[in-house]
Design a protein around this motif. Structure first.
Motif, PDB file in Angstrom:
ATOM      1  N   ALA A 230     -14.636  33.606 -18.794  1.00  0.00           N
ATOM      2  CA  ALA A 230     -15.973  34.213 -18.712  1.00  0.00           C
ATOM      3  C   ALA A 230     -15.891  35.734 -18.789  1.00  0.00           C
ATOM      4  N   GLU A 231     -14.913  36.327 -18.126  1.00  0.00           N
ATOM      5  CA  GLU A 231     -14.750  37.784 -18.176  1.00  0.00           C
ATOM      6  C   GLU A 231     -14.546  38.265 -19.609  1.00  0.00           C
ATOM      7  N   THR A 233     -15.280  36.656 -22.403  1.00  0.00           N
ATOM      8  CA  THR A 233     -16.454  36.361 -23.217  1.00  0.00           C
ATOM      9  C   THR A 233     -17.472  37.487 -23.104  1.00  0.00           C
ATOM     10  N   ARG A 234     -17.695  37.934 -21.878  1.00  0.00           N
ATOM     11  CA  ARG A 234     -18.647  39.047 -21.679  1.00  0.00           C
ATOM     12  C   ARG A 234     -18.105  40.343 -22.272  1.00  0.00           C
ATOM     13  N   HIS A 239     -21.220  35.930 -26.126  1.00  0.00           N
ATOM     14  CA  HIS A 239     -22.177  34.966 -25.574  1.00  0.00           C
ATOM     15  C   HIS A 239     -22.615  34.001 -26.675  1.00  0.00           C
ATOM     16  N   THR A 264     -21.339  30.439 -13.613  1.00  0.00           N
ATOM     17  CA  THR A 264     -20.537  31.425 -14.344  1.00  0.00           C
ATOM     18  C   THR A 264     -20.507  31.113 -15.830  1.00  0.00           C
ATOM     19  N   LEU A 265     -20.261  29.853 -16.158  1.00  0.00           N
ATOM     20  CA  LEU A 265     -20.168  29.445 -17.557  1.00  0.00           C
ATOM     21  C   LEU A 265     -21.512  29.560 -18.272  1.00  0.00           C
ATOM     22  N   ALA A 268     -22.425  33.147 -19.013  1.00  0.00           N
ATOM     23  CA  ALA A 268     -21.644  33.723 -20.105  1.00  0.00           C
ATOM     24  C   ALA A 268     -21.945  33.063 -21.454  1.00  0.00           C
ATOM     25  N   ILE A 270     -21.148  29.954 -22.436  1.00  0.00           N
ATOM     26  CA  ILE A 270     -19.987  29.177 -22.883  1.00  0.00           C
ATOM     27  C   ILE A 270     -20.361  27.701 -22.957  1.00  0.00           C
TER      28      ILE A 270
END
Length: 410
Positions: A230-231, A233-234, A239, A264-265, A268, A270
């Motif tokens: 997630a980190e 991806t951001r 996104h 979280t997912l 983001a 995902i």
């Protein structure tokens, strides 16, 4: 292939309808018998007509290798085991010994099986390994070209044995340069999964390509890499362009842990691909287990959807050491997920159907398809009176229609 002008008496969510086709699209829907005469028609005879299935995660270059690999192991005095590490090692070690023609034959058989079961688009994981170099990229290019009128294949450059294996970083870069559509990753096999993810996301940014990861294939929530993904991806502004598959840690988390992970997912953007057959077969109990009261080691797809994630149900593996069972039917995979997660409500069953039709198509970035005006006429006709009945009974496929042409009929 027979180009169609109309599909008569189709059972749709809004009721029975005749569908009229032009230029590979559905251009009009009318009450049965109310539309103009059409020269080339298919009579659905009240059967359910759905968007054709899309498989967001399948391994064509490992398909139907169960018997050849079992024979090679038997010659060594060994046998197959239901263990992930053993399966990875066996395929990596024995694939070169099988020969390219065996692998190519299995891949073509997999395509035939998918199409026969109503899947007309797929994201294929192309395995990268120093033992075979980029040969499997060439195999998939040939496979895609030979079957272009039957199925759309999107290729993922996939380093099954990680990026710490000598030469695999160069192979991943070479695969993207040679035309792979998606950067794949398998960070849990490396000692430094964060470095693995950094390389994958940097390469994806360089090629403006999506990312698709095998992730969290264990029942240890403390080993989850969801936060790291997630980190990145951001940080890379991706996104809606990252998909993760397996993620069986989600099934082992407490409800509170899982809620945080889903939030979280979803935040983001995902997507989650769930593989009921493979994950049930390979995980959920220790290798030497004597207690057979196993957990349900499949990521909870309904909870993920309710949390706002895009979810897909996939075949993943077909008749190989990772999943000996499987017939290429995504409808059957959705049926199995319905049993696992007790999809008792119509809304939950709709989630399962979306997970093999519209959701995976969106994950692959495909145009809208289905039995609605303005959509591409990629359709599957099922031996059931409604979509809900088709799911509940894992109904046989009656016909497959691609871009308005009758492709396969049983």
């Amino acid at each position: 292939m027979t180009a169609l002008d109309a599909i008569l008496d189709a059972s749709l969510p809004g009721g029975p309808a005749d569908l009229f086709l032009e230029g590979g699209q559905v251009v009009r829907a009318a009450a049965p018998g109310a539309g103009p005469a059409a020269p080339a028609t298919f009579d659905a005879a009240g059967r359910a007509v759905l968007p054709a299935f899309t498989d967001a995660h399948v391994h064509l270059d490992k398909a139907f290798l169960l018997e050849p690999i079992a024979r090679e192991l038997a010659a060594e005095g060994a046998e197959l085991t239901a263990d992930l590490g053993d399966a990875i090692a066996a395929v990596a070690r024995l694939r070169p010994r099988l020969g390219p023609e065996v692998v190519a034959t299995g891949a073509q058989r997999a395509v035939d099986t998918l199409v026969r079961n109503g899947t007309l688009a797929a994201r294929a994981m192309v395995e990268l390994d120093p033992a075979v170099g980029l040969d499997l990229m060439d195999l998939h290019a040939d496979l895609a070209a030979r079957n272009a009128d039957r199925i759309s294949l999107q290729t993922v450059a996939f380093p099954q044995r990680g990026l710490e294996l000598g030469g695999n970083r160069e192979l991943l870069k070479g695969a993207m340069a040679s035309g792979a559509n998606v950067v794949g990753g398998c960070p849990y096999v490396d000692a430094d999964p964060a470095a693995h993810l950094d390389y994958v996301f940097d390469l994806a940014e360089a090629h403006d390509a999506p990312v698709d990861l095998h992730l969290d294939f264990s029942d240890d929530p403390d080993a989850s890499l969801i936060g790291l993904v997630a980190e990145r991806t951001r940080a890379h502004g991706m996104h809606g362009r990252v998909a993760i598959g397996h993620v069986t840690t989600l099934a082992a988390m407490t409800p509170e842990q899982a809620d945080r992970a889903f939030d979280t997912l979803a935040d983001a953007g995902i997507a989650l691909a769930v593989m009921p057959a493979t994950d049930l077969y390979l995980t959920g109990r220790p290798r030497e287990a004597t207690n057979w009261h196993a957990t349900r080691p499949v990521a909870p797809i309904l909870r993920a959807a309710h949390a706002g994630m895009a979810v897909a149900i996939t075949n993943n593996n077909l008749c190989n050491p990772f999943a000996p069972y499987g017939n290429g039917s995504q409808l059957q995979a959705a049926w199995l997920a319905g049993l696992l997660f007790r999809a008792v409500s119509a809304a939950d069953r709709a989630i399962l159907l979306d997970a093999i039709t519209v959701n995976p198509a969106a994950i692959l970035g495909l145009p809208t398809h289905g039995p609605t005006p303005g959509s591409r006429a990629d359709l599957v006709v099922l031996e059931a009176a409604s979509a809900d009945e088709a799911l509940l009974q894992s109904a046989p496929v009656a016909a497959v229609i691609r871009s308005g042409s009758l492709l396969d009929r049983t």
